[in-house]
Design a protein around this motif. Structure first.
Motif, PDB file in Angstrom:
ATOM      1  N   PRO A  78       8.694   2.202  -6.846  1.00 41.77           N
ATOM      2  CA  PRO A  78       8.799   0.745  -6.751  1.00 41.77           C
ATOM      3  C   PRO A  78      10.066   0.276  -6.061  1.00 41.77           C
ATOM      4  CG  PRO A  78       9.122   1.496  -9.012  1.00 41.77           C
ATOM      5  CD  PRO A  78       8.646   2.667  -8.233  1.00 41.77           C
ATOM      6  N   ASN A  79      11.108   1.119  -5.991  1.00 43.38           N
ATOM      7  CA  ASN A  79      12.305   0.689  -5.270  1.00 43.38           C
ATOM      8  C   ASN A  79      12.100   0.721  -3.761  1.00 43.38           C
ATOM      9  OD1 ASN A  79      12.162   3.521  -5.363  1.00 43.38           O
ATOM     10  ND2 ASN A  79      14.339   3.723  -4.917  1.00 43.38           N
ATOM     11  N   VAL A  80      11.054   1.417  -3.291  1.00 46.65           N
ATOM     12  CA  VAL A  80      10.752   1.486  -1.865  1.00 46.65           C
ATOM     13  C   VAL A  80       9.590   0.575  -1.500  1.00 46.65           C
ATOM     14  CG1 VAL A  80      10.013   3.006   0.015  1.00 46.65           C
ATOM     15  CG2 VAL A  80      11.637   3.835  -1.704  1.00 46.65           C
ATOM     16  N   ASN A  81       8.531   0.607  -2.280  1.00 47.15           N
ATOM     17  CA  ASN A  81       7.323  -0.170  -1.964  1.00 47.15           C
ATOM     18  C   ASN A  81       6.860  -0.939  -3.189  1.00 47.15           C
ATOM     19  OD1 ASN A  81       5.270  -1.115  -0.303  1.00 47.15           O
ATOM     20  ND2 ASN A  81       3.994   0.703  -0.521  1.00 47.15           N
ATOM     21  N   GLY A  82       7.791  -1.614  -3.844  1.00 46.61           N
ATOM     22  CA  GLY A  82       7.469  -2.321  -5.082  1.00 46.61           C
ATOM     23  C   GLY A  82       6.430  -3.397  -4.909  1.00 46.61           C
ATOM     24  N   ILE A  83       6.484  -4.128  -3.791  1.00 44.11           N
ATOM     25  CA  ILE A  83       5.509  -5.201  -3.573  1.00 44.11           C
ATOM     26  C   ILE A  83       4.126  -4.611  -3.342  1.00 44.11           C
ATOM     27  CG2 ILE A  83       4.848  -7.048  -1.980  1.00 44.11           C
ATOM     28  CD1 ILE A  83       7.888  -7.584  -1.654  1.00 44.11           C
ATOM     29  N   LEU A 105      -5.620   1.057   0.052  1.00 47.46           N
ATOM     30  CA  LEU A 105      -4.997   1.552  -1.172  1.00 47.46           C
ATOM     31  C   LEU A 105      -4.339   2.922  -1.004  1.00 47.46           C
ATOM     32  CD1 LEU A 105      -7.502   0.385  -3.941  1.00 47.46           C
ATOM     33  CD2 LEU A 105      -5.255  -0.574  -3.360  1.00 47.46           C
ATOM     34  N   LYS A 106      -4.980   3.824  -0.279  1.00 48.62           N
ATOM     35  CA  LYS A 106      -4.421   5.177  -0.172  1.00 48.62           C
ATOM     36  C   LYS A 106      -3.092   5.197   0.581  1.00 48.62           C
ATOM     37  CE  LYS A 106      -5.547   9.946   1.075  1.00 48.62           C
ATOM     38  NZ  LYS A 106      -6.626  10.854   1.539  1.00 48.62           N
ATOM     39  N   PRO A 107      -3.007   4.653   1.805  1.00 46.28           N
ATOM     40  CA  PRO A 107      -1.710   4.682   2.493  1.00 46.28           C
ATOM     41  C   PRO A 107      -0.650   3.846   1.802  1.00 46.28           C
ATOM     42  CG  PRO A 107      -3.317   3.397   3.740  1.00 46.28           C
ATOM     43  CD  PRO A 107      -4.073   4.094   2.658  1.00 46.28           C
ATOM     44  N   LEU A 108      -1.070   2.844   1.037  1.00 46.97           N
ATOM     45  CA  LEU A 108      -0.113   2.073   0.244  1.00 46.97           C
ATOM     46  C   LEU A 108       0.497   2.965  -0.831  1.00 46.97           C
ATOM     47  CD1 LEU A 108      -0.796  -1.470  -1.259  1.00 46.97           C
ATOM     48  CD2 LEU A 108       0.284   0.310  -2.598  1.00 46.97           C
ATOM     49  N   TRP A 109      -0.347   3.714  -1.542  1.00 47.01           N
ATOM     50  CA  TRP A 109       0.165   4.540  -2.633  1.00 47.01           C
ATOM     51  C   TRP A 109       1.023   5.695  -2.137  1.00 47.01           C
ATOM     52  CZ3 TRP A 109       0.119   9.507  -4.466  1.00 47.01           C
ATOM     53  CH2 TRP A 109       0.633   9.671  -5.762  1.00 47.01           C
ATOM     54  N   THR A 110       0.643   6.307  -1.021  1.00 49.08           N
ATOM     55  CA  THR A 110       1.416   7.435  -0.508  1.00 49.08           C
ATOM     56  C   THR A 110       2.706   6.993   0.172  1.00 49.08           C
ATOM     57  OG1 THR A 110       0.242   7.402   1.615  1.00 49.08           O
ATOM     58  CG2 THR A 110      -0.670   8.812  -0.142  1.00 49.08           C
ATOM     59  N   GLY A 111       2.849   5.698   0.427  1.00 55.73           N
ATOM     60  CA  GLY A 111       4.046   5.195   1.085  1.00 55.73           C
ATOM     61  C   GLY A 111       3.972   5.238   2.592  1.00 55.73           C
ATOM     62  N   GLU A 112       2.811   5.541   3.150  1.00 59.64           N
ATOM     63  CA  GLU A 112       2.666   5.539   4.609  1.00 59.64           C
ATOM     64  C   GLU A 112       2.666   4.128   5.161  1.00 59.64           C
ATOM     65  OE1 GLU A 112      -0.266   8.729   6.020  1.00 59.64           O
ATOM     66  OE2 GLU A 112      -0.686   8.590   3.850  1.00 59.64           O
ATOM     67  N   GLU A 113       2.305   3.159   4.339  1.00 48.41           N
ATOM     68  CA  GLU A 113       2.351   1.754   4.742  1.00 48.41           C
ATOM     69  C   GLU A 113       3.096   0.948   3.685  1.00 48.41           C
ATOM     70  OE1 GLU A 113      -1.782   1.697   7.381  1.00 48.41           O
ATOM     71  OE2 GLU A 113      -1.770   0.773   5.399  1.00 48.41           O
ATOM     72  N   ILE A 114       4.164   0.273   4.112  1.00 47.56           N
ATOM     73  CA  ILE A 114       4.998  -0.538   3.234  1.00 47.56           C
ATOM     74  C   ILE A 114       4.531  -1.993   3.323  1.00 47.56           C
ATOM     75  CG2 ILE A 114       7.367  -1.237   2.700  1.00 47.56           C
ATOM     76  CD1 ILE A 114       6.780   1.745   2.315  1.00 47.56           C
TER      77      ILE A 114
END
Length: 398
Positions: A78-83, A105-114
């Motif tokens: 959450p400190n990187v992609n909290g929103i 949802l998948k790239p959001l969870w893996t952090g590939e898309e912020i």
């Protein structure tokens, strides 16, 4: 035929089997996270195929404990992609089409898309429904023009959750539509907003002729306010409902400062620390209760109380920490004028925490607005008079 959701023992078995297939020591981090999502071990309470297994939310801790014991790669936190994690994902899950859920949802969870959030505007902060950013339909796309402000992480975001006015002829709450905006599209301009800390984690965003395809609309046309309430309720839980151990978080830092500076102890500071310890413990236990409610449904207005309490505690505790540290607490060497990739509130020095905590009572809903929400939606007190609720937005004074 409906399948029975896995229990703790089954989740533990699945996690261990997954670790055998993808040994953390020899599996590349992103490949591991993608496989974890596909195995349903990302958000166990999400549906199968969307990062979960339809299990109770509370059982996520079972999976996390097994992965942590195996020294598995951490997910995008959450400190990187909290929103993205705390706001966009649950809103997409609640209102998105199957195509939208599978796409985002998948790239959001893996952090590939912020992700970032394009809600507040210079003239529509606490009165968010008064927003003026316009979205006009043009065939299968919407043309968006306007300005957003106080946008955390917009400088590194790939996508944004956006609300815009699509019908000025109806009352302000009714003419809003919710979109998913590609932050790399032409017409999106991000400018930094320098904060009291010297950093620029916030931004103002200008939208000029930005084209958003209708397939990136979330929910029905004109139903954006209702969709946004899901986002805002989840936001306040994400900010104020974190799982904190006893004497953890900011309280733990201040308690350590008390132990490390015996020469600064006074009866007055001792009483303040004791009072704040009791309040922090009550807030922590309220968070336990809130997470129990989350396990059986969507977050409600109770999350506003957690966010309100967290803001007050951070401000009071950071002030006490500075006093305990005397002149050492006044030192501030973080005037870096930088664009942070993440916010590490607890990992910085006392001076930073004292300054940054001032924003806690503004971000995620001002404390004054949260008090209204608690009064009206939790305590059932009479609502404040709202003389403009039936007036078309175009006729409102601005």
């Amino acid at each position: 035929m409906a399948t029975t959701p896995p229990d703790a023992a089954e989740l533990r078995r699945r996690t261990r089997a997954f670790l055998e297939l993808y040994p953390p020591a020899v599996t590349e981090r992103l490949a591991f996270l993608r496989a974890r999502f596909d195995a349903g071990l990302a958000w166990v309470h999400y549906p199968a195929g969307l990062g979960g297994l339809g299990a109770p939310r509370s059982l996520q801790a079972v999976v996390d404990a097994e992965l942590e014991a195996a020294d598995a790669p951490a997910g995008n936190g959450p400190n990187v992609n909290g929103i993205g994690l705390g706001m966009a994902a649950p809103t997409i899950l609640a209102y998105g089409t199957e195509e939208q859920k599978k796409r985002f949802l998948k790239p959001l969870w893996t952090g590939e898309e912020i992700w970032c959030q394009l809600f507040s505007e210079p003239g529509a902060g606490s009165d968010l429904a008064g927003l003026a950013t316009r979205a006009v339909r043009d065939g299968d796309t919407w043309i968006v023009d306007g300005q957003k402000v106080w946008t955390s992480s917009a400088h590194q975001a790939d996508f944004a959750i956006l609300i815009a006015r699509t019908d000025p002829e109806v009352p302000k709450h009714q003419g809003i539509t919710y979109f998913l905006c590609d932050m790399h599209d032409p017409g999106v301009e991000v400018r930094p907003l320098r904060q009291i800390t010297g950093e620029a984690e916030f931004n103002e965003v200008f939208l000029t002729g930005v084209r958003i395809p209708d397939i990136h609309r979330l929910g029905a046309i004109g139903d954006g306010w209702r969709v946004a309430q899901t986002t805002l309720n989840n936001e306040r839980v994400a900010i104020g409902g974190a799982r904190i151990p006893r004497e953890g978080g900011m309280l733990g830092i201040v308690a350590n400062a008390w132990r490390a500076h015996p020469d600064q102890r006074t009866p007055d500071l001792h009483q303040r620390l004791l009072a704040l310890w009791v309040e922090a413990e009550a807030l922590r236990l309220s968070g336990v209760r809130l997470r129990q409610q989350l396990a059986v449904g969507q977050p409600g207005p109770e999350g506003s109380a957690m966010k309100l309490g967290m803001a007050r505690m951070h401000q009071e505790l950071s002030g006490l920490e500075v006093e305990l540290m005397a002149e050492e607490g006044l030192a501030y060497d973080d005037w870096t004028q930088r664009r942070p990739q993440s916010v590490d509130f607890l990992g910085r020095r006392a001076g930073y925490r004292y300054l940054r905590a001032k924003g806690n009572s503004i971000e995620g809903g001002t404390s004054e607005i949260l008090l209204n929400i608690i009064a009206e939606r939790v305590l059932g007190l009479p609502a404040e008079p709202r003389t403009d609720k039936d007036t078309a937005w175009k006729d409102l004074p601005r």
